[in-house]
Design a protein around this motif. Structure first.
Motif, PDB file in Angstrom:
ATOM      1  N   UNK A  14      36.907  43.182 -43.296  1.00 25.23           N
ATOM      2  CA  UNK A  14      37.621  44.134 -42.439  1.00 25.23           C
ATOM      3  C   UNK A  14      37.079  45.531 -42.735  1.00 25.23           C
ATOM      4  N   UNK A  15      36.375  46.125 -41.762  1.00 23.67           N
ATOM      5  CA  UNK A  15      35.877  47.482 -41.996  1.00 23.67           C
ATOM      6  C   UNK A  15      37.047  48.460 -41.880  1.00 23.67           C
ATOM      7  N   UNK A  16      37.019  49.483 -42.710  1.00 25.67           N
ATOM      8  CA  UNK A  16      38.138  50.421 -42.719  1.00 25.67           C
ATOM      9  C   UNK A  16      39.440  49.750 -43.125  1.00 25.67           C
ATOM     10  N   UNK A  17      39.333  48.746 -43.996  1.00 26.14           N
ATOM     11  CA  UNK A  17      40.535  47.998 -44.394  1.00 26.14           C
ATOM     12  C   UNK A  17      41.314  48.622 -45.542  1.00 26.14           C
ATOM     13  N   UNK A  18      41.105  49.920 -45.750  1.00 31.08           N
ATOM     14  CA  UNK A  18      41.751  50.586 -46.887  1.00 31.08           C
ATOM     15  C   UNK A  18      43.137  51.119 -46.546  1.00 31.08           C
ATOM     16  N   UNK A  19      43.477  51.189 -45.266  1.00 27.72           N
ATOM     17  CA  UNK A  19      44.767  51.792 -44.888  1.00 27.72           C
ATOM     18  C   UNK A  19      45.063  51.449 -43.421  1.00 27.72           C
ATOM     19  N   UNK A  20      46.221  51.849 -42.975  1.00 29.53           N
ATOM     20  CA  UNK A  20      46.568  51.816 -41.548  1.00 29.53           C
ATOM     21  C   UNK A  20      46.500  50.450 -40.895  1.00 29.53           C
ATOM     22  N   UNK A  21      46.042  50.443 -39.644  1.00 32.09           N
ATOM     23  CA  UNK A  21      46.011  49.186 -38.880  1.00 32.09           C
ATOM     24  C   UNK A  21      45.093  48.164 -39.535  1.00 32.09           C
ATOM     25  N   UNK A  22      43.964  48.623 -40.092  1.00 37.42           N
ATOM     26  CA  UNK A  22      43.026  47.710 -40.752  1.00 37.42           C
ATOM     27  C   UNK A  22      43.702  46.977 -41.893  1.00 37.42           C
ATOM     28  N   UNK A  23      44.478  47.730 -42.674  1.00 36.45           N
ATOM     29  CA  UNK A  23      45.171  47.106 -43.793  1.00 36.45           C
ATOM     30  C   UNK A  23      46.246  46.129 -43.309  1.00 36.45           C
ATOM     31  N   UNK A  24      46.980  46.509 -42.285  1.00 31.21           N
ATOM     32  CA  UNK A  24      48.042  45.626 -41.779  1.00 31.21           C
ATOM     33  C   UNK A  24      47.450  44.308 -41.251  1.00 31.21           C
ATOM     34  N   UNK A  25      46.327  44.413 -40.548  1.00 33.66           N
ATOM     35  CA  UNK A  25      45.686  43.186 -40.037  1.00 33.66           C
ATOM     36  C   UNK A  25      45.119  42.357 -41.191  1.00 33.66           C
ATOM     37  N   UNK A  26      44.506  43.043 -42.164  1.00 36.14           N
ATOM     38  CA  UNK A  26      43.937  42.338 -43.311  1.00 36.14           C
ATOM     39  C   UNK A  26      45.035  41.618 -44.100  1.00 36.14           C
ATOM     40  N   UNK A  27      46.186  42.256 -44.256  1.00 36.98           N
ATOM     41  CA  UNK A  27      47.316  41.612 -44.946  1.00 36.98           C
ATOM     42  C   UNK A  27      47.679  40.306 -44.235  1.00 36.98           C
ATOM     43  N   UNK A  28      47.702  40.351 -42.909  1.00 43.03           N
ATOM     44  CA  UNK A  28      48.016  39.149 -42.128  1.00 43.03           C
ATOM     45  C   UNK A  28      46.997  38.050 -42.381  1.00 43.03           C
ATOM     46  N   UNK A  29      45.714  38.411 -42.368  1.00 40.20           N
ATOM     47  CA  UNK A  29      44.657  37.408 -42.596  1.00 40.20           C
ATOM     48  C   UNK A  29      44.771  36.841 -44.008  1.00 40.20           C
ATOM     49  N   UNK A  30      45.034  37.727 -44.966  1.00 42.70           N
ATOM     50  CA  UNK A  30      45.163  37.292 -46.366  1.00 42.70           C
ATOM     51  C   UNK A  30      46.344  36.347 -46.557  1.00 42.70           C
TER      52      UNK A  30
END
Ligand code: GCO
Ligand code: CA
Length: 262
Positions: A14-30
Motif C-alpha cells: 500500500x503506497x502512502x500507507x502511513x496514515x489516512x485512507x491508505x492506513x484504513x484500507x491497509x488495516x482492512x487488508x491486514x
C-alpha cells in the motif's frame, strides 16, 4: 473466514500507507489476513510509527521508504520487497497529493508535481509490480481515484486532471493485463475526514456545511468506511471485475444535490 474474502498468505503493498485512507484500507487488508508492506516517502520515523499501529492490531507489516515518482528507487524497492517479504499479490496505489490553487494562479511546477505524484507515480509503481504478477499469472491492483475522477471543483484542477486520468489509466491497465488474470480496479472515495481534508473540514468553514448538505448520507466518510471495498477488490470475490471504479461516497454521485432549505 469466507474464502471469497480471505487474504491469508497474500502480500499487499500500500503506497502512502502511513496514515489516512491508505492506513484504513491497509488495516482492512491486514485483518483479512494479508501481510502488509507499506511505503512512505517523507521519513522513516513516520513509517515506524505506522508499523507500530499495524502490529498493535496483530497485523504483520513491513515498511519501505521511497518516492513512487522516482523510477530507479521504485525498481530497487520492488525488488527488495519481493526478496525480503515475498511476491506482491496486491498493489494499492494510494499515495497522492493535492494543491488547492485556481488554475490561473497555478505554476507549471505545481501542476507537474500533482500530475507526477497522482498519475505518473501510479504508472511507475504498477509497471514494475505487474511484471511479477504477469509471471505468476495473478494479481490485484487497486488505484485510489476520487470524486474528482468524475466532477470538477474550484481550485483542484490539477488534482481533477490527474484523478480523471487515473480512471482511464485503470481501464487501460485492465485492458492490457486482464488476460494474465490480473484485476485492475479503482476506489473513488467521497469526502472523508482525513488530514488531507482537514483545512476544508473545520467547523463553520462553508465547505464543511456544503459537503454534509451535498452528501445524501449527511456526513463525512469515516476512513474505516473504505476497508470493505479494499478487501473486496483485493480478494477472490472480485476475480471477474476489471477496469471498474467503485465510488464510496455516501451517494454524492447519485444525485444533483438539493436546495439548502429542503
Ligand atoms: C477537495 C478534496 C477532494 C477530496 C477527495 C474527493 O479539495 O475537493 O480534498 O479532492 O480529497 O479526493 O473525492
Ligand atoms: Ca486470483
Amino acid at each position: 473466514m469466507n474464502q471469497l474474502f480471505d487474504l491469508t498468505g497474500k502480500v499487499a503493498l500500500i503506497t502512502g500507507g502511513t496514515h489516512g485512507l491508505g492506513m484504513a484500507m491497509a488495516m482492512g487488508l491486514g485483518k483479512a489476513g494479508a501481510t502488509l508492506v507499506i511505503n512512505g516517502h517523507s521519513s522513516q520515523e513516520k513509517i515506524d510509527k505506522a508499523l507500530e499501529a499495524y502490529r498493535a492490531e496483530g497485523i504483520t507489516a513491513h515498511g519501505y521508504l521511497f518516492d513512487v515518482t522516482q523510477e530507479a528507487a521504485v525498481i530497487d524497492n520492488v525488488a527488495r520487497i519481493e526478496s525480503e517479504v515475498g511476491p506482491i499479490d496486491i498493489l494499492v496505489n494510494n499515495a497522492g497529493i493535492i494543491k488547492r490553487i485556481p488554475l490561473v494562479e497555478m505554476s507549471v511546477e505545481e501542476w507537474d508535481q500533482v500530475i507526477r505524484t497522482d498519475l505518473t507515480g501510479v504508472f511507475i509503481m504498477s509497471k514494475h509490480v505487474v511484471k511479477g504478477m504477469m509471471e505468476r499469472g495473478s494479481g490485484k491492483i487497486i488505484n485510489i481515484c476520487s470524486m474528482m475522477s468524475e466532477l470538477g471543483r474550484n481550485t483542484v484542477g490539477a488534482y481533477a486532471a490527474a484523478k480523471g486520468g487515473l480512471k482511464m489509466l485503470t481501464q487501460n491497465m485492465a485492458t492490457e493485463w486482464a488476460k494474465h488474470n490480473i484485476q485492475v480496479n479503482g476506489i473513488g472515495p467521497g469526502y472523508f475526514a482525513t488530514s488531507q481534508t482537514a483545512p476544508i473540514r473545520v467547523d463553520g468553514h462553508p465547505f464543511n456545511d456544503f459537503i454534509i448538505q451535498r452528501t445524501p448520507a449527511g456526513r463525512w466518510g469515516d476512513p474505516e468506511d473504505l476497508a470493505g471495498t479494499a478487501v473486496f477488490l483485493a480478494a477472490p470475490a472480485s476475480d471477474f471485475i476489471n477496469g471498474q471504479v467503485i465510488y464510496v461516497d455516501g451517494g454524492i454521485l447519485a444525485t444533483i444535490g438539493r436546495p439548502a432549505n429542503e
